[in-house]
Motif scaffolding. Sequence first.
Motif, PDB file in Angstrom:
ATOM      1  N   PRO A   1      19.364 110.737 122.059  1.00 41.81           N
ATOM      2  CA  PRO A   1      18.463 110.687 123.209  1.00 41.81           C
ATOM      3  C   PRO A   1      18.297 109.256 123.693  1.00 41.81           C
ATOM      4  O   PRO A   1      17.635 108.447 123.041  1.00 41.81           O
ATOM      5  N   GLU A   2      18.942 108.920 124.791  1.00 37.39           N
ATOM      6  CA  GLU A   2      18.808 107.567 125.346  1.00 37.39           C
ATOM      7  C   GLU A   2      19.015 107.608 126.852  1.00 37.39           C
ATOM      8  O   GLU A   2      19.871 108.356 127.348  1.00 37.39           O
ATOM      9  N   MET A   3      18.274 106.782 127.547  1.00 37.87           N
ATOM     10  CA  MET A   3      18.427 106.672 129.008  1.00 37.87           C
ATOM     11  C   MET A   3      19.500 105.632 129.312  1.00 37.87           C
ATOM     12  O   MET A   3      19.365 104.460 128.939  1.00 37.87           O
TER      13      MET A   3
ATOM     14  N   ALA B   1      24.695 113.267 135.410  1.00 38.70           N
ATOM     15  CA  ALA B   1      23.236 113.088 135.372  1.00 38.70           C
ATOM     16  C   ALA B   1      22.477 114.090 136.246  1.00 38.70           C
ATOM     17  O   ALA B   1      21.254 113.980 136.399  1.00 38.70           O
ATOM     18  N   GLY B   2      23.171 115.060 136.825  1.00 38.30           N
ATOM     19  CA  GLY B   2      22.511 116.165 137.531  1.00 38.30           C
ATOM     20  C   GLY B   2      21.593 115.725 138.645  1.00 38.30           C
ATOM     21  O   GLY B   2      21.936 114.888 139.487  1.00 38.30           O
ATOM     22  N   THR B   3      20.382 116.288 138.640  1.00 38.07           N
ATOM     23  CA  THR B   3      19.423 116.029 139.723  1.00 38.07           C
ATOM     24  C   THR B   3      18.514 114.848 139.399  1.00 38.07           C
ATOM     25  O   THR B   3      17.436 114.721 139.963  1.00 38.07           O
ATOM     26  N   PHE B   4      18.946 113.986 138.455  1.00 38.93           N
ATOM     27  CA  PHE B   4      18.016 112.975 137.949  1.00 38.93           C
ATOM     28  C   PHE B   4      18.101 111.606 138.617  1.00 38.93           C
ATOM     29  O   PHE B   4      17.274 110.752 138.373  1.00 38.93           O
ATOM     30  N   LEU B   5      19.132 111.386 139.442  1.00 37.18           N
ATOM     31  CA  LEU B   5      19.337 110.037 139.977  1.00 37.18           C
ATOM     32  C   LEU B   5      18.324 109.727 141.087  1.00 37.18           C
ATOM     33  O   LEU B   5      18.310 110.390 142.127  1.00 37.18           O
ATOM     34  N   ALA B   6      17.480 108.748 140.810  1.00 37.63           N
ATOM     35  CA  ALA B   6      16.413 108.350 141.754  1.00 37.63           C
ATOM     36  C   ALA B   6      15.678 109.577 142.278  1.00 37.63           C
ATOM     37  O   ALA B   6      15.410 109.710 143.475  1.00 37.63           O
ATOM     38  N   ALA B   7      15.362 110.483 141.356  1.00 43.47           N
ATOM     39  CA  ALA B   7      14.836 111.787 141.763  1.00 43.47           C
ATOM     40  C   ALA B   7      13.322 111.764 141.965  1.00 43.47           C
ATOM     41  O   ALA B   7      12.597 111.071 141.262  1.00 43.47           O
ATOM     42  N   VAL B   8      12.893 112.552 142.952  1.00 40.19           N
ATOM     43  CA  VAL B   8      11.472 112.647 143.294  1.00 40.19           C
ATOM     44  C   VAL B   8      11.107 114.125 143.393  1.00 40.19           C
ATOM     45  O   VAL B   8      11.851 114.909 143.988  1.00 40.19           O
TER      46      VAL B   8
ATOM     47  N   GLY C   1      10.811 112.119 139.040  1.00 34.64           N
ATOM     48  CA  GLY C   1      11.220 113.079 138.017  1.00 34.64           C
ATOM     49  C   GLY C   1      12.437 113.857 138.473  1.00 34.64           C
ATOM     50  O   GLY C   1      12.564 114.179 139.648  1.00 34.64           O
ATOM     51  N   GLY C   2      13.342 114.142 137.529  1.00 29.37           N
ATOM     52  CA  GLY C   2      14.546 114.921 137.846  1.00 29.37           C
ATOM     53  C   GLY C   2      14.290 116.400 137.696  1.00 29.37           C
ATOM     54  O   GLY C   2      15.014 117.242 138.237  1.00 29.37           O
ATOM     55  N   ARG C   3      13.249 116.736 136.910  1.00 24.96           N
ATOM     56  CA  ARG C   3      12.756 118.106 136.759  1.00 24.96           C
ATOM     57  C   ARG C   3      11.280 117.946 136.415  1.00 24.96           C
ATOM     58  O   ARG C   3      10.869 116.857 136.001  1.00 24.96           O
TER      59      ARG C   3
ATOM     60  N   GLU D   1      11.804 112.591 133.311  1.00 20.68           N
ATOM     61  CA  GLU D   1      11.935 111.262 133.915  1.00 20.68           C
ATOM     62  C   GLU D   1      12.909 111.272 135.098  1.00 20.68           C
ATOM     63  O   GLU D   1      13.613 112.245 135.337  1.00 20.68           O
ATOM     64  N   THR D   2      12.947 110.113 135.768  1.00 23.64           N
ATOM     65  CA  THR D   2      13.940 109.936 136.825  1.00 23.64           C
ATOM     66  C   THR D   2      14.847 108.775 136.403  1.00 23.64           C
ATOM     67  O   THR D   2      14.424 107.892 135.666  1.00 23.64           O
TER      68      THR D   2
END
Length: 600
Positions: free
Chosen positions: A120-122, A153-160, A170-172, A176-177
């Motif tokens: 688990p790492e960003m 990275a799916g829906t997580f890139l600079a996600a709001v 947030g990506g979900r 986190e985003t």
Amino acid sequence: MTPDFDVIVVGAGHAGAEAALAAAGSGLTVLVLTLNLETVGQMSCNPAIGGVAKGQLVREIDALGGWMGLWADQTGIQFRLLNAARGPAARSPRAQCDRKAYRTLVRRTLETAGRITLRPEMVTGIMVSNGAAVGVKTRSGRTWLSRSVVVTAGTFLAAVLHQGESVRPGGRMDEETAEELSRSLAGLGLEKKRFKTGTPPRISGRSINLAAVTLQPGDRDPKPFSYRTENFHPRQLPCYLTRTNAETNRVVRENLHRAPLYTGQIRGTGPRYCPSLEVKVRQFPEKTRHPVFLEPEGYDTDEVYVNGFATSLPVDVQEKALRTVAGLEEVRVLRHGYAVEYDYFPPWQLKPTLETRRVANLYLAGQVNGTSGYEEAAGQGLLAGINLTLKLKNRPPLVFSRSQAYLGVLISDLTTMDLQEPYRLFTSRAEYRLLLRADNADFRLMETGWQLGLIDERTRHRMLQQREAVTAELKRLRKTCLPGLKEAVSLEQYLRRPEKAYRDLEEIGQGRRLEERVRETVEIETKYAGYLEQDRVLAERMAAEMKMRIPEKFDYGALTGLSSEGREKLEKFRPETLEAARRLDGLRASDLALIFLRLR
Ligand SMILES: Cc1cc2nc3c(=O)[nH]c(=O)nc-3n(C[C@H](O)[C@H](O)[C@H](O)COP(=O)(O)OP(=O)(O)OC[C@H]3O[C@@H](n4cnc5c(N)ncnc54)[C@H](O)[C@@H]3O)c2cc1C
């Protein structure tokens, strides 16, 4: 610098999991870095796998040695063959899955596969040296070196996230985003854009009035996705159907001024084919009876997914609207719907292997490429994993044509289209859909999966035997005549009659004892032989012409008669072949003809 791993996969969603398993399955060492181990293999939206065109794709992923079909079979709670009564090209398997069991199984598979390290790492940046990806940086300050990197990275890139007036990163929901990774990719010279998607509320199953909704049972004789699934006896749960009404429309309409989609709060483009409730009400005001499917989320939970009710309206409006629906008058909402806006990297920047054109050994797969859907993500992940492995082993890439596989349609569309909305597969995207059926996916692709080392010898052997059985039976039907008739009528001609099926041959003592899947393919190949032959001939002829390569420095400026839109697209995308040029949005047939003549 010695690499720590052969491959680093960023993200353990549907694309990441397949990419990691494909690379590890071919002998490479893989590091998977993902935000949270609890959400490995998480289905962000609907807990269902397959459906129209997507079901065919899952069968193809399976035939190549991918995992999605196996996971769906093991965690499915309802199985249905969609369009069962329609032509064979339209028949699409779909399974409702236990969300928690699915992600647990994906994680266990990654943890036990061998050669995969899951952490688990960003990831915050891609490391590049001499134009090639050589590793990643993480938020903890570590660097990991590798010979190639896949970003999933799916829906997580600079996600709001948007829910009524509430806007938060947030990506979900509650996750986190990934801001820095998005910036890092853009910093490498990759163009980025923004899309949006949404999800419906989840409700308590006990709060549904079952007397007011229609039961939707699973198939009586459910079929697995995977060729490798044995002893398949799933315990199936029912789904239910209800509908919105004029009152639902009124509630939504009166609150459109609070809808982030219409207040200017959301700017990214969402999928037209999967509109949210507020879009349905605003764009189709005359329609008041939209279907709403109530789909259980698993065996051990009361949570029910409200399919067809995607919305980012404020939570109080969501509840009010739900309570207007028959059966949901007393509903208790467990999670509210929301929308997510995120960065994606238009996939025309990729080679057909999903490697970026700009940075060698850097691959992008899944929703980061502007697609939507678990199956599209898994298919890309698998192909990225396969292709980077082939490249590291100095072997030629695996690129399917549009007549070989939906995977070929998917990749050729992505790498040559200028996406205007999140991309999903439809059967209508395939020119040769009668060739690309769910029933023949193994016959089409499993040999390739075996050559890649992702399908074992026993499985391949069984498939080859069945394929031979199909060929032998087709020959027998052609050569054998119905006994006792004055005119010669072959069994093939008899079976081609619209009202006849293979079991009719059995009833008159002219059938063979065939395995069910052999019988299915025999029946389809007989009944549709004319159309299939036509498609095969056309595909071959087209393939020969369309393979013609366009030199990288081709001077489009010197070609008089090109449309200005066509020239602009050609200069931007620089298609490698006529086929790639043909797929460019906005390119006219006359433009293609001009290039063809010049090449000739
Ligand atoms: C709210 C919502 C609604 C949706 N609605 C639909 C729909 O209606 N129809 C549909 O077809 N699809 C829908 N989807 C999309 C569907 O969930 C995706 O298509 C699919 O999950 C994409 O798979 P993926 O593997 O590309 O990415 P994901 O499943 O999103 O997985 C991404 C993974 O990357 C990890 N990650 C991200 N950034 C980093 C980083 N910097 N470092 C390490 N790890 C990272 C995450 O932890 C996650 O594991 C929706 C998604 C969301 C969030």
